[in-house]
Design a protein around this motif. Structure first.
Motif, PDB file in Angstrom:
ATOM      1  N   TYR A   1       0.852  -1.112   0.101  1.00 21.42           N
ATOM      2  CA  TYR A   1       0.018  -0.030  -0.203  1.00 21.42           C
ATOM      3  C   TYR A   1       0.867   1.172  -0.035  1.00 21.42           C
ATOM      4  CZ  TYR A   1      -3.919  -2.981   1.420  1.00 21.42           C
ATOM      5  OH  TYR A   1      -5.039  -3.933   1.372  1.00 21.42           O
ATOM      6  N   ALA A   2       0.540   2.180  -0.531  1.00 23.51           N
ATOM      7  CA  ALA A   2       0.814   3.644  -0.594  1.00 23.51           C
ATOM      8  C   ALA A   2      -0.418   4.592  -0.038  1.00 23.51           C
ATOM      9  CB  ALA A   2       1.193   4.087  -2.027  1.00 23.51           C
ATOM     10  N   ASP A   3       0.060   4.537   1.239  1.00 18.65           N
ATOM     11  CA  ASP A   3      -1.220   5.205   1.996  1.00 18.65           C
ATOM     12  C   ASP A   3      -2.335   4.330   1.949  1.00 18.65           C
ATOM     13  OD1 ASP A   3       0.017   7.647   2.739  1.00 18.65           O
ATOM     14  OD2 ASP A   3      -0.200   8.324   0.723  1.00 18.65           O
ATOM     15  N   GLU A   4      -3.633   4.703   1.546  1.00 16.88           N
ATOM     16  CA  GLU A   4      -4.703   3.618   1.509  1.00 16.88           C
ATOM     17  C   GLU A   4      -4.988   2.841  -0.039  1.00 16.88           C
ATOM     18  OE1 GLU A   4      -8.038   5.251   3.336  1.00 16.88           O
ATOM     19  OE2 GLU A   4      -7.167   6.125   4.828  1.00 16.88           O
ATOM     20  N   SER A   5      -3.830   3.463  -0.756  1.00 15.57           N
ATOM     21  CA  SER A   5      -4.080   2.999  -2.223  1.00 15.57           C
ATOM     22  C   SER A   5      -3.279   1.613  -2.235  1.00 15.57           C
ATOM     23  CB  SER A   5      -3.466   3.712  -3.221  1.00 15.57           C
ATOM     24  OG  SER A   5      -4.188   5.034  -3.050  1.00 15.57           O
ATOM     25  N   LEU A   6      -3.971   0.544  -2.849  1.00 12.45           N
ATOM     26  CA  LEU A   6      -3.214  -0.554  -3.145  1.00 12.45           C
ATOM     27  C   LEU A   6      -2.443  -0.371  -4.557  1.00 12.45           C
ATOM     28  CD1 LEU A   6      -3.219  -3.732  -2.363  1.00 12.45           C
ATOM     29  CD2 LEU A   6      -5.074  -3.994  -3.967  1.00 12.45           C
ATOM     30  N   GLU A   7      -1.087  -0.916  -4.072  1.00  6.30           N
ATOM     31  CA  GLU A   7       0.084  -0.974  -5.126  1.00  6.30           C
ATOM     32  C   GLU A   7       0.110  -2.192  -5.702  1.00  6.30           C
ATOM     33  OE1 GLU A   7       1.312   2.082  -6.499  1.00  6.30           O
ATOM     34  OE2 GLU A   7      -0.042   3.070  -5.112  1.00  6.30           O
ATOM     35  N   GLY A   8      -0.291  -3.287  -5.061  1.00  6.70           N
ATOM     36  CA  GLY A   8       0.278  -4.563  -5.598  1.00  6.70           C
ATOM     37  C   GLY A   8      -0.293  -5.784  -4.766  1.00  6.70           C
ATOM     38  N   THR A   9      -0.886  -6.920  -5.049  1.00  2.00           N
ATOM     39  CA  THR A   9      -1.020  -8.008  -4.421  1.00  2.00           C
ATOM     40  C   THR A   9      -0.095  -9.098  -5.075  1.00  2.00           C
ATOM     41  OG1 THR A   9      -3.481  -7.158  -4.203  1.00  2.00           O
ATOM     42  CG2 THR A   9      -2.857  -9.587  -3.940  1.00  2.00           C
ATOM     43  N   PHE A  10       0.496  -9.769  -3.894  1.00  4.43           N
ATOM     44  CA  PHE A  10       1.531 -10.921  -4.176  1.00  4.43           C
ATOM     45  C   PHE A  10       0.869 -12.302  -3.396  1.00  4.43           C
ATOM     46  CE2 PHE A  10       3.263  -6.829  -4.611  1.00  4.43           C
ATOM     47  CZ  PHE A  10       3.820  -6.792  -5.922  1.00  4.43           C
ATOM     48  N   ASN A  11       1.433 -13.307  -3.957  1.00  2.94           N
ATOM     49  CA  ASN A  11       1.315 -14.590  -3.419  1.00  2.94           C
ATOM     50  C   ASN A  11       2.065 -14.913  -2.217  1.00  2.94           C
ATOM     51  OD1 ASN A  11      -1.056 -15.319  -5.052  1.00  2.94           O
ATOM     52  ND2 ASN A  11       0.275 -15.990  -6.679  1.00  2.94           N
ATOM     53  N   THR A  12       3.441 -14.618  -2.305  1.00  2.00           N
ATOM     54  CA  THR A  12       4.173 -14.866  -1.354  1.00  2.00           C
ATOM     55  C   THR A  12       4.931 -13.579  -0.918  1.00  2.00           C
ATOM     56  OG1 THR A  12       6.203 -15.170  -2.736  1.00  2.00           O
ATOM     57  CG2 THR A  12       4.755 -17.039  -2.246  1.00  2.00           C
ATOM     58  N   TYR A  13       5.560 -13.739   0.426  1.00  2.00           N
ATOM     59  CA  TYR A  13       6.239 -12.590   0.833  1.00  2.00           C
ATOM     60  C   TYR A  13       7.622 -12.270   0.025  1.00  2.00           C
ATOM     61  CZ  TYR A  13       9.223  -9.733   3.842  1.00  2.00           C
ATOM     62  OH  TYR A  13      10.106  -8.892   4.342  1.00  2.00           O
TER      63      TYR A  13
END
Length: 151
Positions: A124-136
């Protein structure tokens, strides 16, 4: 070693487990509130005292390939502790079991936050989702490629 009846008495102390009789006098105990596909906590408790408890989500116990712990030689307190840990492990989401919340910064002092949510990792950048990932590791690689490092 506890007898079948003694093990049964310990297991029946857990109101959240539902007894299911199976073949040859054996019984299973299901945890219907499990957050996972796995619902059987006690597996094939046999009249000879042998049986298994699911430990696949518990880090501290040694399991077989199916995630089961043989309870043949367990004493009452050990059995209670293992069953409680099994139920607890099936009651928590991955994010609750192993929470991650990290701030990552770049050279311009811009910050992104990496959070484990549900079964994945979100940036997240503040409350905006920047990316979603399956693993750390996927999330960390993305952040590194974008010029960020863990604060």
């Amino acid at each position: 070693m506890l007898s079948f009846e003694e093990k049964l008495a310990v297991i029946e102390e857990f109101d959240e487990l539902e007894k299911k009789e199976i073949s040859l006098g054996r019984v299973n105990f299901h945890f219907e509130e499990s957050l996972y596909d796995k619902k059987i906590v006690v597996y094939r408790l046999h009249p000879n005292g042998n049986g298994f408890v699911y430990g696949g989500e518990i880090d501290e116990v040694e399991t077989d390939a199916k995630g089961m712990v043989n309870i043949k030689d367990y004493e009452a307190d050990e059995l209670r502790e293992l069953i409680r840990a099994s139920i607890d492990s099936l009651s928590l989401s991955p994010a609750e079991k192993d929470p991650v919340m990290e701030e990552w910064l770049n050279d311009a002092d811009q910050a992104l936050v990496l959070i484990r949510e549900d079964d994945g990792f979100n940036v997240y950048a503040d409350e905006s989702l920047e990316g979603t990932f399956n693993t750390y590791q996927e999330a960390a690689d993305f952040l590194n490629q974008e010029g960020f490092s863990r604060a």
